[in-house]
Enzyme design. Sequence first.
Site, PDB file in Angstrom:
ATOM      1  N   ARG A 128      11.313 -15.483  12.580  1.00 48.04           N
ATOM      2  CA  ARG A 128      11.454 -16.764  13.278  1.00 48.04           C
ATOM      3  C   ARG A 128      12.566 -16.747  14.312  1.00 48.04           C
ATOM      4  NH1 ARG A 128       9.274 -20.089   8.433  1.00 48.04           N
ATOM      5  NH2 ARG A 128       9.162 -22.217   9.201  1.00 48.04           N
ATOM      6  N   ARG A 179       6.354 -32.606   0.695  1.00 47.22           N
ATOM      7  CA  ARG A 179       7.560 -31.792   0.845  1.00 47.22           C
ATOM      8  C   ARG A 179       8.641 -32.636   1.509  1.00 47.22           C
ATOM      9  NH1 ARG A 179       5.922 -26.105   3.618  1.00 47.22           N
ATOM     10  NH2 ARG A 179       7.900 -26.506   4.633  1.00 47.22           N
ATOM     11  N   ARG A 223      12.263 -29.734  12.927  1.00 50.38           N
ATOM     12  CA  ARG A 223      11.640 -28.412  12.743  1.00 50.38           C
ATOM     13  C   ARG A 223      10.876 -27.996  13.996  1.00 50.38           C
ATOM     14  NH1 ARG A 223       8.220 -29.463   7.701  1.00 50.38           N
ATOM     15  NH2 ARG A 223       7.564 -27.315   7.846  1.00 50.38           N
TER      16      ARG A 223
END
Length: 214
Positions: free
Chosen positions: A87, A155, A166
Amino acid sequence: MRLVLFGPPGAGKGTQARLLAERRGLVQIATGDIIREALKNETPLGKKAKSYVEAGELVPDSLVRDLAENAIADEGYDDFVLDGYPRTDQQAAWLTEFLEEKDRPLDAVISLAVPDEVIVRRLSRRRVHTETGETYHLDHDPPPDDVDPQYIVQRDDDQPETVRNRLSVYRDETKPLEEYYRERGLLQTVDGTGGIEDVYDRVEEVLDDLRASA
Ligand code: AMP
């Protein structure tokens, strides 16, 4: 075959990786799943990772590197699909070096392309099973009746505020890796919108082409 599934959170990397595992015998290596398990079990890694995951930030590279490399080594450096790793630039450079040392470079990086508005909609309706890790979508793929609802949760990092963070972390730190892999001739972009099986068919097409040209 050695693959990376790439794309923003909510692109369907986990879903497609699981299908590749079931149907192609690849092992899914999902750093997010490993980290969530560590959080649940309150391991030393889980304690270090907690604040980052909850804020929708990336866990420091040095913490994730070992997770990914150990999992790949356990699989004998072959027949894996990485989901959620690498990432960052640093993670990608480490991965290249790690696999090249074993003379087992990646075969492809499959990037699932999904527009932001679709992602926000998908993640707000996503639910997970706390024990099996199976994911569901309340509208398109709801939990079956025989699944006990007490295990079906959202979540924490799928809350709208965290999703926005995010996505911005993805744009700043992860998306630039597409260029890194394009330059190496590994990037394959697949339309990640539509039904799960439609996307899977597109992924399979890419894999067929790769096999044909190998
Ligand atoms: P995921 O399930 O892949 O969306 O991952 C959930 C969370 O785990 C991410 O938002 C990060 O906090 C952390 N995480 C997972 N994989 C990585 C990675 N390769 N590098 C840094 N943090 C990660």
